[in-house]
Design an enzyme around this catalytic site. Sequence first.
Site, short mmCIF file in Angstrom:
data_model
loop_
_atom_site.label_atom_id
_atom_site.label_comp_id
_atom_site.label_asym_id
_atom_site.label_seq_id
_atom_site.Cartn_x
_atom_site.Cartn_y
_atom_site.Cartn_z
N SER A 110 24.22 44.51 104.01
CA SER A 110 23.99 43.08 104.16
C SER A 110 23.60 42.40 102.85
O SER A 110 23.07 43.03 101.94
CB SER A 110 22.88 42.84 105.19
OG SER A 110 21.73 43.58 104.84
N GLN A 112 20.98 40.71 101.13
CA GLN A 112 19.57 40.92 101.47
C GLN A 112 18.69 40.77 100.25
O GLN A 112 19.14 40.74 99.11
CB GLN A 112 19.39 42.31 102.06
CG GLN A 112 19.77 43.45 101.11
CD GLN A 112 19.62 44.81 101.75
OE1 GLN A 112 18.63 45.50 101.55
NE2 GLN A 112 20.63 45.20 102.54
N HIS A 114 14.18 41.81 99.39
CA HIS A 114 12.98 42.42 99.93
C HIS A 114 11.78 41.55 99.58
O HIS A 114 11.70 41.00 98.48
CB HIS A 114 12.80 43.83 99.39
CG HIS A 114 14.00 44.70 99.63
ND1 HIS A 114 14.46 44.98 100.90
CD2 HIS A 114 14.86 45.30 98.78
CE1 HIS A 114 15.54 45.74 100.80
NE2 HIS A 114 15.81 45.95 99.53
N LYS A 137 9.03 46.20 98.58
CA LYS A 137 10.08 47.22 98.49
C LYS A 137 10.93 47.05 97.23
O LYS A 137 12.15 46.90 97.31
CB LYS A 137 10.96 47.15 99.75
CG LYS A 137 11.92 48.32 99.92
CD LYS A 137 12.81 48.08 101.15
CE LYS A 137 13.86 49.15 101.29
NZ LYS A 137 14.80 48.87 102.39
N GLU A 139 13.17 48.42 94.38
CA GLU A 139 14.01 49.62 94.51
C GLU A 139 14.90 49.81 93.29
O GLU A 139 15.24 48.87 92.58
CB GLU A 139 14.87 49.54 95.77
CG GLU A 139 15.87 48.41 95.79
CD GLU A 139 16.59 48.30 97.13
OE1 GLU A 139 17.80 48.07 97.12
OE2 GLU A 139 15.91 48.43 98.18
N HIS A 278 20.85 40.91 96.82
CA HIS A 278 21.80 41.97 96.48
C HIS A 278 22.51 42.45 97.74
O HIS A 278 22.11 42.15 98.86
CB HIS A 278 21.10 43.14 95.80
CG HIS A 278 20.03 43.80 96.62
ND1 HIS A 278 18.77 43.26 96.78
CD2 HIS A 278 20.03 44.95 97.36
CE1 HIS A 278 18.03 44.04 97.55
NE2 HIS A 278 18.78 45.07 97.93
N ARG A 297 17.61 39.63 105.69
CA ARG A 297 19.08 39.62 105.66
C ARG A 297 19.62 38.21 105.91
O ARG A 297 18.99 37.43 106.62
CB ARG A 297 19.64 40.56 106.73
CG ARG A 297 19.23 42.01 106.57
CD ARG A 297 19.83 42.88 107.67
NE ARG A 297 19.46 44.28 107.52
CZ ARG A 297 18.36 44.82 108.02
NH1 ARG A 297 17.52 44.06 108.74
NH2 ARG A 297 18.08 46.09 107.85
N LYS A 303 23.09 42.72 112.12
CA LYS A 303 21.66 42.76 112.41
C LYS A 303 21.04 41.36 112.34
O LYS A 303 21.69 40.38 111.97
CB LYS A 303 20.95 43.71 111.44
CG LYS A 303 21.37 45.16 111.59
CD LYS A 303 20.58 46.07 110.65
CE LYS A 303 20.96 47.52 110.82
NZ LYS A 303 20.19 48.42 109.92
#
Length: 417
Positions: A110, A112, A114, A137, A139, A278, A297, A303
């Site tokens: 997706s 998205q 964080h 989050k 990453e 991203h 998202r 979702k």
Amino acid sequence: MTSKVFSIVGGVQSYDWGKIGSKSKAAQFASKGGIPNFTIDNFKPYAELWMGTHPTVPSHLASTNETLSSYIASSPESLIGPNVLNAFPSAQKGNLPFLFKILAIGKALSIQAHPHKELAEKLHAERPDLYKDPNHKPEMAIALTPFTALCGFRPPPQIATFLSVVPEFASLIPPTILTSFQAVSSLPPSNPELKAALRDVFAALMTAPAEEVKNRLSMLVGRYKSGGWVEEEEDVKDWAVKLDEQFPSDIGVFCVYVLNIVKLKPGEAIFLGAGEPHAYLEGDIVETMATSDNVLRAGLTPKVRDVPNLVSSLTYTAADPSHHIVYPTASPKSPNTLIYDPPIPEFVVSKTNLGGGDTDALESVEGPSIAIVTGGSAKIGELDVAEGSVVFVGAGEEVAVQAGNAGLEVFRAFVEA
């Protein structure tokens, strides 16, 4: 006496975007890594292999099936180390500050971002069913195979160009917002007026009426398939068509015009902090993050979408792809090891490559670490390991490594405070 070097087994997540069956690195490693009763179904998508203490998919000791978090909690001073315990108090309960993963991306994840820590706490309090923990989050993704992603906002002049040459995209942006953005697109990316204008464009795009999006995408894909594009669209047209095939009539397809398309070779890496939009598009990666599963998202997904919180939480930092690249450095202790050190305290990742029969060591660090063998075989301490094997190493332990005849590739995530 507490053992500080031992084998663990992770867990597999099957999501629709994962690679199918044995094509998935997550499934390949899981099938060889000792997960009880795991066999590959070649009609099933395997998206992620998790290694860590997150309660959604906790790792277990291979020898006893005790959860890793429970074992760590029984001796945190020894396994985590005092400095990391002071920096991350939840480690006293056996919680590692990082979550280590293998991702196998068969079709796009997706659109998205964080949340930062404060927003994560707020969202978890309001919607614990959707946002399952109060953590942020950040990453990092390191490519195992050729890997493509949408990553961060494009430089504003590029977005302005697309708004000028892609009528289907421009028609989704209200004229006043379009005019305002074009007027400021050449300002420095840090300019508050430009950031506000970029936010208005993105918000308008993400909230465009579904029927209008469907019509514009039909026109856009039809034009590309009939050979009708200009030079500026050359690098995005194929992805627009492919994403529309994967997610028909989805607004996320238009994000190819506002987000950078980043292509990585094996061993190359990107880092995404809180509030950076991203979408991973294809490939296999080693992913490391702060211990969280929180995702905002807005597109390319079946979702739940949370467009208001996504739009309000983004940094609107606009830059070329190099802004997100993590350049590894040689370890000062080993010529066989590269260090990927993103600008956050929760984790660092190393990659060690050895030739057949070569010896080295997993060097001592002040905190805990998890290592996964992604190629070859070796003796790590007293453990015989091969592709898919996962090893936990407690704080302060240096572990001798001798590669097998085919050599060794091993990735290691760790934390030092």
